[in-house]
Design an enzyme around this catalytic site. Structure first.
Site, mmCIF file in Angstrom:
data_model
loop_
_atom_site.group_PDB
_atom_site.id
_atom_site.type_symbol
_atom_site.label_atom_id
_atom_site.label_comp_id
_atom_site.label_asym_id
_atom_site.label_seq_id
_atom_site.Cartn_x
_atom_site.Cartn_y
_atom_site.Cartn_z
ATOM 1 N N TYR A 153 1.712 5.322 -2.377
ATOM 2 C CA TYR A 153 2.014 6.717 -2.013
ATOM 3 C C TYR A 153 3.398 7.114 -2.483
ATOM 4 C CZ TYR A 153 -2.354 6.588 0.370
ATOM 5 O OH TYR A 153 -3.685 6.472 0.617
ATOM 6 N N HIS A 162 0.833 -1.196 0.000
ATOM 7 C CA HIS A 162 0.000 0.000 0.000
ATOM 8 C C HIS A 162 0.872 1.253 0.000
ATOM 9 C CE1 HIS A 162 -3.382 2.546 -0.033
ATOM 10 N NE2 HIS A 162 -2.708 3.306 0.800
ATOM 11 N N ARG A 216 -10.377 -10.124 -12.910
ATOM 12 C CA ARG A 216 -9.154 -9.514 -13.414
ATOM 13 C C ARG A 216 -8.153 -10.639 -13.671
ATOM 14 N NH1 ARG A 216 -5.770 -6.961 -8.313
ATOM 15 N NH2 ARG A 216 -4.244 -6.571 -9.948
ATOM 16 N N ARG A 217 -6.991 -10.287 -14.233
ATOM 17 C CA ARG A 217 -5.870 -11.202 -14.389
ATOM 18 C C ARG A 217 -6.263 -12.503 -15.082
ATOM 19 N NH1 ARG A 217 -2.460 -10.635 -8.702
ATOM 20 N NH2 ARG A 217 -1.242 -8.878 -9.424
ATOM 21 N N HIS A 246 -9.893 0.847 -11.035
ATOM 22 C CA HIS A 246 -9.530 1.823 -10.007
ATOM 23 C C HIS A 246 -8.090 2.306 -10.177
ATOM 24 C CE1 HIS A 246 -8.497 3.521 -6.122
ATOM 25 N NE2 HIS A 246 -7.558 2.601 -6.006
ATOM 26 N N PHE A 247 -7.140 1.357 -10.267
ATOM 27 C CA PHE A 247 -5.766 1.869 -10.200
ATOM 28 C C PHE A 247 -5.256 2.430 -11.534
ATOM 29 C CE2 PHE A 247 -4.706 -2.836 -10.134
ATOM 30 C CZ PHE A 247 -4.169 -2.898 -11.404
ATOM 31 N N HIS A 248 -6.005 2.258 -12.613
ATOM 32 C CA HIS A 248 -5.616 3.020 -13.805
ATOM 33 C C HIS A 248 -6.017 4.495 -13.678
ATOM 34 C CE1 HIS A 248 -4.783 -0.887 -15.603
ATOM 35 N NE2 HIS A 248 -3.980 -0.223 -16.406
HETATM 36 C C1 HEM Z 1 -1.651 2.308 -22.831
HETATM 37 C C2 HEM Z 1 -2.168 2.405 -21.626
HETATM 38 C C3 HEM Z 1 -2.628 1.217 -20.829
HETATM 39 C C4 HEM Z 1 -3.437 0.166 -21.195
HETATM 40 C C5 HEM Z 1 -4.107 -0.051 -22.535
HETATM 41 C C6 HEM Z 1 -3.543 -0.706 -20.053
HETATM 42 C C7 HEM Z 1 -4.291 -1.890 -20.018
HETATM 43 C C8 HEM Z 1 -4.367 -2.769 -18.954
HETATM 44 C C9 HEM Z 1 -5.259 -3.896 -18.840
HETATM 45 C C10 HEM Z 1 -6.291 -4.298 -19.885
HETATM 46 C C11 HEM Z 1 -5.025 -4.497 -17.636
HETATM 47 C C12 HEM Z 1 -5.815 -5.619 -16.992
HETATM 48 C C13 HEM Z 1 -5.350 -6.956 -17.252
HETATM 49 C C14 HEM Z 1 -6.031 -8.030 -16.448
HETATM 50 O O1 HEM Z 1 -6.240 -7.917 -15.217
HETATM 51 O O2 HEM Z 1 -6.335 -9.071 -17.055
HETATM 52 C C15 HEM Z 1 -3.952 -3.774 -17.001
HETATM 53 C C16 HEM Z 1 -3.380 -4.096 -15.779
HETATM 54 C C17 HEM Z 1 -2.468 -3.313 -15.099
HETATM 55 N N1 HEM Z 1 -2.003 -2.061 -15.490
HETATM 56 FE FE1 HEM Z 1 -2.405 -1.119 -17.245
HETATM 57 N N2 HEM Z 1 -2.806 -0.181 -19.015
HETATM 58 C C18 HEM Z 1 -2.243 0.997 -19.454
HETATM 59 C C19 HEM Z 1 -1.435 1.858 -18.719
HETATM 60 C C20 HEM Z 1 -0.970 1.602 -17.445
HETATM 61 C C21 HEM Z 1 -0.137 2.491 -16.672
HETATM 62 C C22 HEM Z 1 0.359 3.859 -17.143
HETATM 63 C C23 HEM Z 1 0.117 1.864 -15.483
HETATM 64 C C24 HEM Z 1 0.937 2.317 -14.301
HETATM 65 C C25 HEM Z 1 1.777 3.309 -14.272
HETATM 66 C C26 HEM Z 1 -0.541 0.569 -15.527
HETATM 67 C C27 HEM Z 1 -0.486 -0.369 -14.522
HETATM 68 C C28 HEM Z 1 -1.135 -1.603 -14.528
HETATM 69 C C29 HEM Z 1 -1.008 -2.595 -13.480
HETATM 70 C C30 HEM Z 1 -0.147 -2.466 -12.212
HETATM 71 C C31 HEM Z 1 -1.838 -3.670 -13.845
HETATM 72 C C32 HEM Z 1 -2.088 -4.936 -13.028
HETATM 73 C C33 HEM Z 1 -1.131 -6.015 -13.357
HETATM 74 C C34 HEM Z 1 -1.462 -7.251 -12.546
HETATM 75 O O3 HEM Z 1 -2.629 -7.526 -12.291
HETATM 76 O O4 HEM Z 1 -0.479 -7.916 -12.140
HETATM 77 N N3 HEM Z 1 -1.202 0.450 -16.711
HETATM 78 N N4 HEM Z 1 -3.577 -2.712 -17.812
HETATM 79 CU CU CU Z 2 -3.879 0.059 -0.614
#
Ligand code: HEM
Ligand code: CU
Length: 558
Positions: free
Chosen positions: A232, A228, A442-443, A379-381
């Site tokens: 921050y 968490h 998710r995932r 949420h985290f996006h």
């Molecule tokens: C081009 C822009 C982006 C697209 C299209 C995108 C798309 C996605 C999608 C579809 C997932 C979900 C996958 C799933 O749970 O099956 C995901 C997960 C995630 N994204 Fe992005 N994202 C973008 C930018 C970013 C940025 C800028 C960050 C952080 C700085 C980020 C951090 C994450 C993280 C931490 C996860 C979770 C990974 C996990 O579950 O282990 N994303 N993203």
């Molecule tokens: Cu948290």
């Protein structure tokens, strides 16, 4: 003269950090695009579903851990050097932490990408949370450990500069740009202890085969002790920009120096004791501890609301300096044609939306409704994926000219970029939230189940799927625009002694109104450590008593 000419050595390291950050952003973003098309079944030609975790690990680690950490290092070098008016104390030390961080990153990235090579034994499809039972190649964990150690050295570098500065300025207040960097790093020291113990004490021996069985609860707890506060660690540098630079970009001045310091102190104290709010669904932790984490989490809304107030007040002041009038009409007088301003302002608006879904995540009972659904990435996006990432991109339009001594090129493209990100994220995140409410997990590469229909609460499943795919595509276009503008300006922008106006005016309520106790680093650090001990010692003791060190025995909540 701009930063490059005043502090050429610091400018060079800062630029090196930004280059790595932008490469991570490019590759990580590409993976995001592929995932968005794959899991919505819009286009599945890039790879097989079996490789999804490799892609998703690459996306999460490169963006959430690598892009952020390197960008933050570059930003803090800029801020600390400039506000203390001194170059780093010893360039060999500074470059050594930079290269150590790069070596760690390369090891980590190499193991992740190894998963794309058929039959490779070098893999790390463990997601960015990397806790057991998923296991990676040892080089993945060793690389992560190196990145953490290097980041500690980076923090030590800034404390070193500060101490040297203090020798010559015994009675001065800590300059605000240094204050915010140091307090962010103090929080980083407190929280990374957990993940360091996890990686070095548990995961490396386990991946090397020295330990054969591991009880997931302990590494999960140590991860979330860090996991968490790390949000921050990403967010405070965005606040850094909003407090220190955004008021100036709006045409005004920071509203209050003391408010800014208080907010950073609260984050230092409260960020770590809340980690259990990621483990509401974990057995083996008593409900009372989870409740305590929920209460402290909701307290953390306070510094964010204070930030909202201070930043909006500063922006309003700026707009009124520019001739803005009325209760709300002043908003129109803000510089909506400045890419750096627009990116930061839109990032702030999205963060408010992320705050609302965050309150739902934080609440123990309704969390169960959305736990492990695509709501959570929704949420985290908004938070790390926009509040942080878009702020970092936007402020690059103002920082990179100072570091390269070159003016920004393609201003119109730079202006379209944050608006495009905002639009893409509105579509993608909104649909992710709603799909999560219908239970879409998710995932997973293939969220559809045969013979099962999700029931949408609002809208249709098909429409949500398309919003995720189209939103993800617009985001990718925005990312390409960003990289294009930065590379073109860096390589071919017009050379200038003053490529941007980099003067930062004094706050409206200045440091002379700030109580001296706010600068007492030792006091606040001690308080933070006491709260961590209170929050973590009892539950950890309970886990040990429940047999966390004898894997195979089920831990029981007592
Ligand atoms: C081009 C822009 C982006 C697209 C299209 C995108 C798309 C996605 C999608 C579809 C997932 C979900 C996958 C799933 O749970 O099956 C995901 C997960 C995630 N994204 Fe992005 N994202 C973008 C930018 C970013 C940025 C800028 C960050 C952080 C700085 C980020 C951090 C994450 C993280 C931490 C996860 C979770 C990974 C996990 O579950 O282990 N994303 N993203
Ligand atoms: Cu948290």
């Amino acid at each position: 003269m701009t930063f490059l000419h005043k502090y050429p050595k610091a400018a060079k390291v800062a630029k090196a950090n930004f280059i790595v950050a932008f490469i991570a952003l490019a590759i990580g973003g590409l993976f995001g695009f592929i995932q968005a098309l794959h899991r919505t079944d819009v286009f599945r030609g890039f790879f097989n579903s079996g490789e999804y975790y490799t892609l998703l690990t690459g996306h999460g680690v490169l963006l959430a851990l690598i892009f952020t950490t390197f960008f933050i290092a570059g930003l803090f070098i800029w801020g600390v050097t400039r506000s203390l008016d001194r170059e780093p104390e010893n360039m060999t030390f500074t470059w050594s932490w930079f290269w150590l961080m790069v070596i760690g990153l390369v090891m980590t990235a190499f193991t992740i990408l190894g998963g794309l090579v058929p039959d490779s034994s070098i893999r790390a499809a463990v997601l960015y949370t990397f806790y057991p039972p998923l296991q990676a190649h040892p080089a993945f964990y060793i690389g992560l450990a190196l990145v953490i150690v290097a980041s500690w050295m980076a923090g030590a570098d800034w404390f070193w500069s500060y101490n040297k500065w203090r020798d010559n300025h015994p009675n001065d207040r800590i300059p605000i740009l240094t204050f915010m960097a140091l307090f962010t790093m103090l929080m980083w020291y407190v929280c990374t202890i957990g993940v360091a113990i996890e990686v070095v004490g548990l995961l490396i021996p386990w991946s090397l085969g020295l330990v054969t069985e591991i009880e997931p609860l302990l590494p999960r707890t140590l991860f979330w002790y860090f996991g968490h506060a790390v949000v921050y660690f990403w967010l405070l540098p965005a606040y850094y920009v909003w407090y220190a630079i955004l008021p100036k970009l709006s045409g005004g001045r920071l509203f209050s120096d003391s408010m800014t310091r208080i907010v950073f102190i609260i984050f230092l104290i409260l960020s770590t004791p809340v980690g259990y709010h990621h483990q509401y669904a974990d057995p083996g932790i008593s409900v009372g501890f989870k409740f305590y984490a929920m209460a402290t989490t909701l307290l953390l809304l306070l510094p964010s609301l204070m930030t909202l107030f201070t930043v909006v007040a500063s922006m309003e002041h700026g707009a009124r300096q520019r001739g803005g009038k009325g209760y709300l009409k002043w908003i129109g007088k803000l510089p909506w044609d400045s890419p750096a301003f627009v990116g930061c302002a839109l990032a702030g608006i999205m963060f408010a939306a992320g705050g609302f879904s965050g309150m739902i995540n934080a609440s123990m009972n309704i969390n169960l409704l959305i736990h492990n659904t695509i709501w959570v990435p929704g949420h985290f996006h908004l938070t790390v994926g926009t509040a942080v990432a878009l702020t970092f991109m936007a402020i690059s339009y103002w920082l990179i000219p100072q570091l390269t001594g070159r003016k920004l090129k393609f201003k119109t493209l730079a202006l379209i970029q944050p608006y495009a990100w905002f639009l893409g994220m509105t579509l993608m995140s909104n649909a992710m939230h709603r799909a999560g409410l219908s239970g879409v997990p998710r995932r997973t590469a293939e969220p559809q189940y045969s013979g099962f229909e999700f029931e949408p609460i609002f809208g249709t499943m098909g429409e949500m799927k398309w919003q995720i795919a189209i939103g993800g595509t617009i985001l990718t276009i925005s990312l390409i625009l960003f990289l294009w503008v930065i590379i073109a300006s860096w390589m071919g922008g017009e050379k200038s002694d003053m490529p941007v106006d980099d003067y930062i005016p004094e706050p409206l309520s200045g440091v002379e109104h700030t109580p001296a106790i706010l600068d007492n680093i030792k006091l606040w650090l001690a308080l933070a450590i006491i709260l961590v001990l209170l929050a973590y010692s009892f539950p950890l003791w309970e886990m040990v008593a429940d047999g966390v060190f004898s894997p195979g025995a089920l831990p029981r909540p007592s």
